[in-house]
Design a protein around this motif. Structure first.
Motif, PDB file in Angstrom:
ATOM      1  N   ILE A 194       0.781  -1.256   0.219  1.00 38.35           N
ATOM      2  CA  ILE A 194       0.054  -0.025   0.043  1.00 38.35           C
ATOM      3  C   ILE A 194       0.819   1.261   0.093  1.00 38.35           C
ATOM      4  O   ILE A 194       0.373   2.174  -0.807  1.00 38.35           O
ATOM      5  N   GLU A 195       1.974   1.165   0.929  1.00 37.09           N
ATOM      6  CA  GLU A 195       2.997   2.436   0.916  1.00 37.09           C
ATOM      7  C   GLU A 195       3.414   2.313  -0.434  1.00 37.09           C
ATOM      8  O   GLU A 195       3.758   3.794  -0.950  1.00 37.09           O
ATOM      9  N   LYS A 196       3.897   1.516  -1.049  1.00 37.21           N
ATOM     10  CA  LYS A 196       4.836   1.645  -2.228  1.00 37.21           C
ATOM     11  C   LYS A 196       3.667   1.939  -3.547  1.00 37.21           C
ATOM     12  O   LYS A 196       4.635   2.633  -4.171  1.00 37.21           O
ATOM     13  N   LEU A 197       2.603   1.569  -3.598  1.00 42.63           N
ATOM     14  CA  LEU A 197       1.748   1.913  -4.543  1.00 42.63           C
ATOM     15  C   LEU A 197       1.404   3.559  -4.428  1.00 42.63           C
ATOM     16  O   LEU A 197       1.096   4.189  -5.627  1.00 42.63           O
ATOM     17  N   GLY A 198       1.278   4.101  -3.242  1.00 40.80           N
ATOM     18  CA  GLY A 198       0.796   5.319  -3.027  1.00 40.80           C
ATOM     19  C   GLY A 198      -0.525   5.406  -3.604  1.00 40.80           C
ATOM     20  O   GLY A 198      -1.382   4.747  -3.338  1.00 40.80           O
ATOM     21  N   ILE A 199      -0.887   6.608  -4.391  1.00 41.05           N
ATOM     22  CA  ILE A 199      -2.098   6.773  -5.167  1.00 41.05           C
ATOM     23  C   ILE A 199      -2.317   6.253  -6.303  1.00 41.05           C
ATOM     24  O   ILE A 199      -3.162   6.681  -7.064  1.00 41.05           O
ATOM     25  N   THR A 200      -1.189   5.709  -6.797  1.00 38.73           N
ATOM     26  CA  THR A 200      -1.399   5.080  -8.111  1.00 38.73           C
ATOM     27  C   THR A 200      -2.455   4.383  -8.624  1.00 38.73           C
ATOM     28  O   THR A 200      -3.021   4.306  -9.761  1.00 38.73           O
ATOM     29  N   PRO A 201      -3.097   3.668  -7.656  1.00 41.65           N
ATOM     30  CA  PRO A 201      -4.310   2.907  -8.101  1.00 41.65           C
ATOM     31  C   PRO A 201      -5.472   3.724  -8.369  1.00 41.65           C
ATOM     32  O   PRO A 201      -6.329   3.418  -9.113  1.00 41.65           O
ATOM     33  N   LEU A 202      -5.452   4.824  -8.000  1.00 41.65           N
ATOM     34  CA  LEU A 202      -6.483   5.752  -8.172  1.00 41.65           C
ATOM     35  C   LEU A 202      -6.061   6.671  -9.598  1.00 41.65           C
ATOM     36  O   LEU A 202      -7.082   7.419 -10.002  1.00 41.65           O
ATOM     37  N   GLN A 203      -5.061   6.420 -10.105  1.00 48.84           N
ATOM     38  CA  GLN A 203      -4.527   7.275 -11.188  1.00 48.84           C
ATOM     39  C   GLN A 203      -5.729   7.008 -12.578  1.00 48.84           C
ATOM     40  O   GLN A 203      -5.777   8.082 -13.176  1.00 48.84           O
ATOM     41  N   PRO A 204      -6.092   5.769 -12.879  1.00 44.48           N
ATOM     42  CA  PRO A 204      -6.900   5.671 -13.961  1.00 44.48           C
ATOM     43  C   PRO A 204      -8.266   6.665 -13.722  1.00 44.48           C
ATOM     44  O   PRO A 204      -8.792   7.143 -14.789  1.00 44.48           O
ATOM     45  N   TYR A 205      -8.697   6.771 -12.538  1.00 45.12           N
ATOM     46  CA  TYR A 205      -9.862   7.863 -12.304  1.00 45.12           C
ATOM     47  C   TYR A 205      -9.483   9.108 -12.322  1.00 45.12           C
ATOM     48  O   TYR A 205     -10.257  10.034 -12.849  1.00 45.12           O
ATOM     49  N   LEU A 206      -8.277   9.381 -11.871  1.00 45.59           N
ATOM     50  CA  LEU A 206      -7.900  10.793 -11.844  1.00 45.59           C
ATOM     51  C   LEU A 206      -7.467  11.289 -13.371  1.00 45.59           C
ATOM     52  O   LEU A 206      -7.968  12.506 -13.576  1.00 45.59           O
ATOM     53  N   ASP A 207      -7.154  10.391 -14.077  1.00 46.69           N
ATOM     54  CA  ASP A 207      -6.802  10.818 -15.315  1.00 46.69           C
ATOM     55  C   ASP A 207      -8.185  11.115 -15.986  1.00 46.69           C
ATOM     56  O   ASP A 207      -8.267  12.003 -16.975  1.00 46.69           O
ATOM     57  N   LYS A 208      -9.196  10.271 -15.910  1.00 45.67           N
ATOM     58  CA  LYS A 208     -10.420  10.870 -16.501  1.00 45.67           C
ATOM     59  C   LYS A 208     -11.081  12.095 -15.995  1.00 45.67           C
ATOM     60  O   LYS A 208     -11.521  12.912 -16.830  1.00 45.67           O
ATOM     61  N   ILE A 209     -10.831  12.535 -14.542  1.00 50.27           N
ATOM     62  CA  ILE A 209     -10.996  13.712 -14.003  1.00 50.27           C
ATOM     63  C   ILE A 209     -10.328  14.697 -14.903  1.00 50.27           C
ATOM     64  O   ILE A 209     -10.714  16.029 -15.294  1.00 50.27           O
ATOM     65  N   ASN A 210      -9.144  14.503 -14.887  1.00 51.06           N
ATOM     66  CA  ASN A 210      -8.179  15.774 -15.548  1.00 51.06           C
ATOM     67  C   ASN A 210      -8.532  15.815 -16.885  1.00 51.06           C
ATOM     68  O   ASN A 210      -7.982  17.089 -17.417  1.00 51.06           O
ATOM     69  N   ALA A 211      -8.957  14.976 -17.850  1.00 45.24           N
ATOM     70  CA  ALA A 211      -9.273  14.804 -19.215  1.00 45.24           C
ATOM     71  C   ALA A 211     -10.799  15.860 -19.453  1.00 45.24           C
ATOM     72  O   ALA A 211     -10.806  15.991 -20.554  1.00 45.24           O
ATOM     73  N   ILE A 212     -11.230  16.115 -18.440  1.00 45.35           N
ATOM     74  CA  ILE A 212     -12.738  16.710 -18.534  1.00 45.35           C
ATOM     75  C   ILE A 212     -12.419  18.056 -19.353  1.00 45.35           C
ATOM     76  O   ILE A 212     -11.594  18.808 -18.817  1.00 45.35           O
ATOM     77  N   LYS A 213     -12.910  18.375 -20.599  1.00 42.24           N
ATOM     78  CA  LYS A 213     -13.089  19.637 -21.133  1.00 42.24           C
ATOM     79  C   LYS A 213     -14.231  20.509 -21.333  1.00 42.24           C
ATOM     80  O   LYS A 213     -14.320  21.451 -21.952  1.00 42.24           O
ATOM     81  N   SER A 214     -15.307  19.782 -20.802  1.00 40.40           N
ATOM     82  CA  SER A 214     -16.684  20.231 -21.191  1.00 40.40           C
ATOM     83  C   SER A 214     -17.707  19.901 -20.205  1.00 40.40           C
ATOM     84  O   SER A 214     -17.224  18.799 -19.394  1.00 40.40           O
ATOM     85  N   PHE A 215     -18.850  20.264 -20.003  1.00 45.37           N
ATOM     86  CA  PHE A 215     -19.931  19.812 -19.003  1.00 45.37           C
ATOM     87  C   PHE A 215     -20.352  18.759 -19.489  1.00 45.37           C
ATOM     88  O   PHE A 215     -20.791  17.828 -18.524  1.00 45.37           O
ATOM     89  N   ALA A 216     -20.350  18.149 -20.633  1.00 47.15           N
ATOM     90  CA  ALA A 216     -20.744  16.963 -21.330  1.00 47.15           C
ATOM     91  C   ALA A 216     -19.910  15.995 -20.707  1.00 47.15           C
ATOM     92  O   ALA A 216     -20.083  14.519 -20.192  1.00 47.15           O
ATOM     93  N   ASP A 217     -18.724  16.076 -20.638  1.00 47.01           N
ATOM     94  CA  ASP A 217     -17.535  15.282 -20.116  1.00 47.01           C
ATOM     95  C   ASP A 217     -17.833  15.151 -18.882  1.00 47.01           C
ATOM     96  O   ASP A 217     -17.619  14.176 -18.010  1.00 47.01           O
ATOM     97  N   TYR A 218     -17.949  16.102 -17.989  1.00 44.43           N
ATOM     98  CA  TYR A 218     -18.483  15.862 -16.340  1.00 44.43           C
ATOM     99  C   TYR A 218     -19.415  15.140 -16.152  1.00 44.43           C
ATOM    100  O   TYR A 218     -19.340  14.193 -15.484  1.00 44.43           O
ATOM    101  N   ALA A 219     -20.599  15.022 -16.977  1.00 49.39           N
ATOM    102  CA  ALA A 219     -21.636  13.993 -16.866  1.00 49.39           C
ATOM    103  C   ALA A 219     -21.100  12.773 -16.822  1.00 49.39           C
ATOM    104  O   ALA A 219     -21.689  11.847 -16.131  1.00 49.39           O
ATOM    105  N   LYS A 220     -20.596  12.494 -17.970  1.00 48.04           N
ATOM    106  CA  LYS A 220     -19.837  11.252 -18.277  1.00 48.04           C
ATOM    107  C   LYS A 220     -19.046  10.599 -17.125  1.00 48.04           C
ATOM    108  O   LYS A 220     -19.208   9.563 -16.944  1.00 48.04           O
ATOM    109  N   VAL A 221     -17.988  11.439 -16.840  1.00 46.72           N
ATOM    110  CA  VAL A 221     -17.238  10.884 -15.710  1.00 46.72           C
ATOM    111  C   VAL A 221     -17.715  10.791 -14.301  1.00 46.72           C
ATOM    112  O   VAL A 221     -17.623   9.926 -13.789  1.00 46.72           O
ATOM    113  N   SER A 222     -18.734  11.575 -14.040  1.00 46.19           N
ATOM    114  CA  SER A 222     -19.571  11.363 -12.887  1.00 46.19           C
ATOM    115  C   SER A 222     -20.379  10.127 -12.717  1.00 46.19           C
ATOM    116  O   SER A 222     -20.206   9.378 -11.887  1.00 46.19           O
ATOM    117  N   GLY A 223     -20.900   9.788 -14.123  1.00 49.25           N
ATOM    118  CA  GLY A 223     -21.606   8.403 -14.300  1.00 49.25           C
ATOM    119  C   GLY A 223     -20.330   7.398 -13.758  1.00 49.25           C
ATOM    120  O   GLY A 223     -20.800   6.347 -13.119  1.00 49.25           O
TER     121      GLY A 223
END
Length: 680
Positions: free
Chosen positions: A121-150
């Protein structure tokens, strides 16, 4: 019905309690006393403060452990069930080698070990969350927000609203999709609105907490705590209160799915629902103004603020499974600041509880094999039928209810079904992919399983055999949609149910709990559902008016109880549980009276007659201590009154209590007849 769902899940409107021979726990051999006399503080008069009398010494001798915010009968038994019994089961599985992939034994063992594997757990840090953080970071529009929220809600991460599935309240044989409010980090809107110093302190600490968590995670958002508090405060203003959420009629708004687009045309409902696999023709909307208002709020909020909030929701959701600094700070705020808990449980105990949280039913199957004898089912069945009979007699004796409504009440009472101990059939959990060293992925896999399981219910008949609690849970519940009462094996143990106890103690304990759950079928919410579990009026107008007059009188009574300076019990929020307590103890008392007819009067035990011992049994099951922070949180968020008030609250309304203890009219635990409330 309080529908605050971070993912597509069952939303059952069920009301829980909260609260040298072999005992009910099969393998245990310690004879537990019916009532521990050392708990009594004889310097307190029972007619002035029954809780102080019956539990005074227990409270003095049982301070709240540093790892708890409350400590009472429920907590003690829950600790025994989880940290002794389940612990033994889990450790025995963890010692086994080459467990077959997909078996419950393998899943339990590997999840437990993945939680204990702090090095990984300590070695991995927050890397297991990265796939979800990447989706959030990639949001460019309100429509993107709705998709990622779902997408995030598929794995349990909260959004501004959420979907759920349960029986249609007006057609309880079929499942329907519900939509409701969600997303408040502090849990309830009053935390964003109250202006007392304690609540302001919580908000200030929340800002500091978010800022610290973002720094620990390496997020670069500017002033995230203040940003999120400001956004959630705006959202809280749009939400229904927890009292308003209790109204099953006003929160039932069935509509075509397309109405969401009419209410909030700027929100991409098709993408939001499609990504979750939800495609119903109709759904039940909890509060249409909220859908319209919060969609407008989301649209007007800067996209970067929404992304900051989504990062926070993701980080907070998984915080207790991340490296120690993040985990410890999460505990500091949500346990220490919000509830007054001083110290975290040791990692081993936390691993047991975490495993129970994810693999509760498979563990329950093993638990009941070892700790719940079949004989207990028969005993509890007999108790339930005893309570049903007495309830019918109480209904017949009501002076405020007409014969036509009494007839319908009897019909509903006769239709009550019950479940005892554990499910008759067990679900297959083999598709949950649990592996060593992948704690976050294991949590996500379990969330996907729950999501798919719930999706499969949409538009299909309700499975009446399904349980809403695991067998090891120390609780019970009433589900108005099934018109059923459910008693898990976990609560069918001392002090609630003790085979070594005299009848009076057990009637004051488990029988009062049974009566409590029965009464939920006739409280302010349950009374709006008919014998088939449908939201349908079965009352005459005059009878409903009489019932509400009695309920409102009881609401005002509890409103007057101040548990801490400036913090009163919310009588409207707690009316269901308070009514159930009053009904439960009344039913249990007269069930005991009925059981003694034609028999010699029981002799006193330890100097207390059977009437007094009945009330000792009642006081014993609710004894408890609580931190001030937990009390403040409870009166703002919990439909249950604090333990002390569950004990003392209903007793002044019972002439039977005053008679048992010889209380005079000037006693603090006695009310004049004009102030007493007798509902059932």
């Amino acid at each position: 019905m309080k529908l605050q769902l971070p993912l597509l899940a069952a939303v059952t409107l069920m009301t829980a309690c909260n609260t040298n021979t072999t005992t009910q726990a099969g393998a245990d051999s310690t004879k537990i006393p019916a009532f521990e006399l050392s708990s009594i503080d004889s310097t307190v008069k029972p007619c002035d403060d029954f809780d102080g009398f019956v539990n005074g010494n227990w409270k003095k001798n049982n301070p709240i452990p540093s790892t708890e915010s409350r400590w009472g009968a429920f907590n003690v038994l829950d600790k025994q069930n989880k940290e002794v019994r389940l612990k033994g089961i889990i450790l025995s599985l963890a010692d086994k080698k080459d467990l077959k992939k997909g078996t419950e034994e393998q899943q339990i063992s590997d999840f437990y070990r993945s939680f204990l594997d702090t090095a990984t757990i300590e070695k991995l840090g927050i890397t297991p969350l990265q796939p979800y953080l990447d989706k959030i970071n990639a949001i460019k529009s309100f429509a993107d927000y709705a998709k990622v929220s779902g997408e995030l809600q598929n794995i349990g991460i909260s959004g501004a609203f959420g979907f759920g599935v349960d029986a249609d309240a007006r057609n309880s044989k079929m499942n329907a999709v519900y939509e409701g409010q969600d997303g408040l980090s502090l849990g309830e809107k009053s935390y964003y609105e109250r202006q007392d110093s304690s609540t302001k302190d919580v908000r200030n600490e929340f800002v500091k907490h978010v800022d610290k968590q973002f720094t620990q995670a390496g997020f670069k958002d500017a002033n995230p705590g203040a940003t999120i508090l400001e956004f959630e405060t705006k959202m809280a203003k749009l939400q229904l209160t927890n009292v308003q959420l209790r109204d099953p009629v006003k929160t039932y708004n069935k509509a075509p799915f397309s109405e969401l687009k009419t209410l909030a045309p700027d929100y991409d409902w098709d993408t939001y629902s499609d990504i979750q696999g939800i495609k119903p023709d109709t759904l039940i909307i909890q509060d249409k103004p909220y859908v319209k208002g919060v969609a407008a709020l989301l649209k007007s909020t800067p996209l970067e603020t929404l992304k900051t909030w989504m990062r926070w929701q993701t980080l907070s959701h998984f915080a207790s499974y991340l490296p120690k600094p993040i985990d410890s700070e999460n505990f500091h705020f949500f346990a220490t600041v919000m509830h007054g808990t001083k110290a975290q449980k040791p990692r081993l105990e936390r691993s047991i509880r975490a495993t129970d949280g994810i693999m509760g039913m498979p563990l329950g199957k093993l638990f009941v094999k070892q700790y719940f004898p079949e004989s207990s089912k028969q005993k509890v069945s007999e108790m339930i039928e005893n309570v049903r009979t007495v309830y019918g007699e109480r209904v017949d004796g009501l002076t405020w209810m007409s014969d036509s409504t009494k007839k319908m009440a009897h019909k509903k009472l006769a239709s009550f079904t019950y479940k005892i101990g554990y499910p008759d059939k067990w679900k297959d959990y083999s598709t949950i992919d649990i592996k060593p060293g992948t704690l976050i992925e294991n949590i996500v896999s379990a969330s996907h399983f729950t999501h798919k399981e719930t999706l499969d219910k949409i538009g299909k008949p309700v499975d009446k055999t399904e349980w809403g609690m695991t067998p090891q849970t120390v609780n019970a519940y009433y589900n108005p949609l099934n018109n059923e009462v459910v008693f898990p094996a976990g609560i069918l143990q001392p002090p609630f149910f003790n085979a070594n106890a005299d009848d009076a103690i057990n009637y004051g304990g488990i029988i009062a709990v049974i009566g409590h759950e029965f009464t939920h079928g006739f409280d302010d919410q349950g009374s709006q559902f008919d014998a088939d579990g449908n939201l349908k009026n079965w009352w005459t107008d005059a009878d409903r008016k009489n019932f509400m007059a009695l309920s409102n009188k009881y609401i005002r009574y509890f409103d007057g109880i101040e548990v801490l300076p400036g913090f009163h019990i919310n009588g409207a929020l707690t009316i269901g549980e308070n009514t159930a307590d009053l009904g439960g103890i009344t039913l249990a008392y007269y069930a005991l009276v009925k059981s003694l007819k034609g028999k010699p009067e029981p002799k006193p035990i330890d100097g207390y007659n059977w009437k007094q011992r009945f009330f000792l049994g009642w006081g014993q099951v609710w004894h408890g201590n609580s931190t001030e922070a937990a009390l403040r949180n409870q009166v703002q968020t919990d439909p249950h009154s604090p333990a002390r008030n569950r004990i003392n609250g209903p007793l002044p309304h019972l002439k039977e209590f005053a008679e048992a203890w010889g209380c005079g009219p000037d006693s603090k635990m006695v009310l004049p007849d004009s102030a007493r409330v007798v509902i059932w």
